[in-house]
Design a protein around this motif. Structure first.
Motif, short mmCIF file in Angstrom:
data_model
loop_
_atom_site.label_atom_id
_atom_site.label_comp_id
_atom_site.label_asym_id
_atom_site.label_seq_id
_atom_site.Cartn_x
_atom_site.Cartn_y
_atom_site.Cartn_z
N GLY A 31 -7.37 -6.79 -11.51
CA GLY A 31 -7.22 -5.35 -11.32
C GLY A 31 -6.91 -5.00 -9.87
N LEU A 32 -7.56 -5.70 -8.94
CA LEU A 32 -7.30 -5.47 -7.52
C LEU A 32 -5.85 -5.78 -7.18
CD1 LEU A 32 -8.41 -4.78 -4.71
CD2 LEU A 32 -9.04 -7.19 -4.46
N LEU A 33 -5.34 -6.88 -7.73
CA LEU A 33 -3.94 -7.23 -7.51
C LEU A 33 -3.02 -6.18 -8.14
CD1 LEU A 33 -1.85 -9.25 -6.48
CD2 LEU A 33 -2.04 -10.45 -8.67
N GLY A 34 -3.39 -5.72 -9.35
CA GLY A 34 -2.60 -4.69 -10.01
C GLY A 34 -2.57 -3.40 -9.21
N TRP A 35 -3.73 -3.02 -8.65
CA TRP A 35 -3.79 -1.81 -7.84
C TRP A 35 -2.94 -1.93 -6.58
CZ3 TRP A 35 -6.10 -0.77 -2.95
CH2 TRP A 35 -6.16 0.58 -2.64
N LEU A 36 -2.98 -3.11 -5.97
CA LEU A 36 -2.13 -3.34 -4.80
C LEU A 36 -0.66 -3.25 -5.18
CD1 LEU A 36 -4.03 -6.29 -3.07
CD2 LEU A 36 -3.92 -3.90 -2.32
N GLY A 37 -0.33 -3.79 -6.36
CA GLY A 37 1.06 -3.71 -6.82
C GLY A 37 1.51 -2.28 -7.05
N ILE A 38 0.63 -1.47 -7.67
CA ILE A 38 0.95 -0.07 -7.90
C ILE A 38 1.14 0.66 -6.58
CG2 ILE A 38 0.01 2.12 -8.75
CD1 ILE A 38 -1.37 0.51 -10.97
N ASN A 39 0.22 0.44 -5.65
CA ASN A 39 0.30 1.13 -4.37
C ASN A 39 1.48 0.66 -3.53
OD1 ASN A 39 -1.76 2.90 -4.69
ND2 ASN A 39 -3.28 1.70 -3.61
N SER A 40 1.82 -0.63 -3.64
CA SER A 40 2.96 -1.12 -2.87
C SER A 40 4.24 -0.46 -3.35
CB SER A 40 3.07 -2.65 -3.00
OG SER A 40 3.36 -3.02 -4.33
N LYS A 41 4.34 -0.22 -4.65
CA LYS A 41 5.53 0.47 -5.18
C LYS A 41 5.59 1.91 -4.67
CE LYS A 41 8.02 1.40 -9.47
NZ LYS A 41 8.42 2.74 -9.08
N LYS A 42 4.43 2.58 -4.69
CA LYS A 42 4.40 3.95 -4.19
C LYS A 42 4.65 3.98 -2.68
CE LYS A 42 1.94 7.14 -5.73
NZ LYS A 42 0.84 8.08 -5.98
N LEU A 43 4.16 2.96 -1.99
CA LEU A 43 4.37 2.90 -0.54
C LEU A 43 5.85 2.68 -0.23
CD1 LEU A 43 2.76 3.02 2.08
CD2 LEU A 43 2.59 0.53 2.02
N MET A 44 6.50 1.82 -1.02
CA MET A 44 7.93 1.62 -0.85
C MET A 44 8.69 2.92 -1.11
SD MET A 44 8.52 -2.05 -2.75
CE MET A 44 7.56 -3.50 -2.29
N GLN A 45 8.29 3.62 -2.16
CA GLN A 45 8.93 4.89 -2.49
C GLN A 45 8.73 5.89 -1.35
OE1 GLN A 45 7.53 6.68 -6.12
NE2 GLN A 45 8.63 8.59 -5.78
N HIS A 46 7.52 5.93 -0.79
CA HIS A 46 7.23 6.85 0.30
C HIS A 46 8.11 6.56 1.51
CE1 HIS A 46 4.97 9.26 3.19
NE2 HIS A 46 4.87 8.19 3.96
N PHE A 47 8.25 5.28 1.86
CA PHE A 47 9.06 4.92 3.01
C PHE A 47 10.53 5.23 2.78
CE2 PHE A 47 5.58 1.92 4.43
CZ PHE A 47 5.33 2.61 5.60
N LYS A 48 11.01 4.93 1.58
CA LYS A 48 12.42 5.19 1.28
C LYS A 48 12.72 6.69 1.33
CE LYS A 48 13.85 1.20 -1.49
NZ LYS A 48 14.41 0.76 -2.77
N GLU A 49 11.85 7.48 0.72
CA GLU A 49 12.11 8.92 0.67
C GLU A 49 11.80 9.62 1.99
OE1 GLU A 49 10.03 10.39 -2.75
OE2 GLU A 49 11.56 9.64 -4.13
#
Length: 290
Positions: A31-49
């Motif tokens: 679950g910790l790895l999954g949460w990091l994966g979810i947040n990394s995607k949102k973090l990538m989206q934040h940086f791109k936008e």
């Protein structure tokens, strides 16, 4: 015989506790790895936008042409947000960046007006941004279109590497999770092997023997998933108390989907492992249990 069954059942309880504990730890790590994966995607989206394209307008552009350009940008499906920066706002940004105040030796504000806009995540790549820049630069009211070309290229390269690395880690951890949970459940069933065989010897059918064990496996898997999710949620809240910015990346809907995923994994693997172990001990002879 009943006393023997009761004694065997009591001996099985500690193994169930350890199996739940083992599955909980493994699911928490997953679950910790999954949460990091979810947040990394949102973090990538934040940086791109957060990439901003600045369209500097020529001096003395009339309000109607400026408004028309701004409206046309807002209607583009690739544009996330648009902001008009007049001379006063440009001055505030100039001073905010640590530059010297020019009002002491210049009567007129020479900073240009601009229309700044951000693109949606899926459109932030070198080809799209370059095409937008080329199209806007040909407009008669536009003086210059500026964006960080190096940042766009670095984003593409770095995000591809991060995505690939996360994918590899997820696959490896998923395999390890299945193996660890399967071994934990098989160890729990090993302590109940005499109880299973005894029930078979007194005439109990396979379905009668397996049913309560399978139900217990489903409950144990669900309990482990709930505990793992609760611990993970508590760890996230604790982390947010030290780094408040993390709360902006926390998505409750995605976290709920993560919980459902852990629940499905916990129940599925514990059920399948228990089912296989019960069938194994039912097929074995009594002498082979020792």
């Amino acid at each position: 015989m009943a006393q023997f069954g009761k004694a065997s059942s009591k001996r099985g309880k500690p193994s169930y506790f350890m199996s739940v504990l083992g599955v909980t730890i493994v699911l928490f790590l997953l679950g910790l790895l999954g949460w990091l994966g979810i947040n990394s995607k949102k973090l990538m989206q934040h940086f791109k936008e957060s990439l901003q394209v600045q369209v500097y307008l020529k001096p003395n552009v009339n309000e109607r042409d400026r408004t028309a350009l701004q409206d046309s940008l807002e209607r583009l499906p690739m544009v996330k947000s648009v902001e008009y920066i007049d001379k006063d706002a440009a001055k505030r940004e100039w001073l905010k960046a640590g530059n010297e105040d020019f009002t002491g030796f210049l009567e007129e504000n020479l900073l240009p007006t601009s229309i700044n806009f951000n693109l949606k995540e899926q459109f932030v790549d070198s080809a799209n941004v370059a095409a937008v820049q080329s199209g806007l630069s040909r407009l008669p009211i536009v003086d210059e279109v500026v964006y960080s070309k190096g940042v766009v290229g670095a984003m593409q390269r770095n995000f591809q590497v991060v995505t690939l690395v996360l994918l590899v880690i997820v696959i490896i951890v998923a395999i390890l999770v299945i193996i660890l949970i399967d071994n934990t459940i098989r160890l729990a069933m090993f302590s109940n092997r005499f109880l299973i065989k005894t029930m078979q010897m007194v005439g109990a059918t396979r379905g009668f023997i397996a049913r309560p064990l399978n139900i217990r496996a489903v409950l144990n898997g669900a309990l482990a998933a709930v505990i793992a999710t609760a611990v993970l949620y508590g760890a996230i809240l604790l982390l947010e108390s030290f780094a408040p910015g993390i709360s902006a990346l926390f998505d409750r809907e995605l976290f709920f989907l993560l919980f459902l995923g852990l629940l499905a994994i916990g129940i599925s693997i514990t059920f399948i492992s228990t089912y296989r172990s019960v069938r194994k001990y039912l097929k074995m002879k009594l002498d082979e249990l020792y």
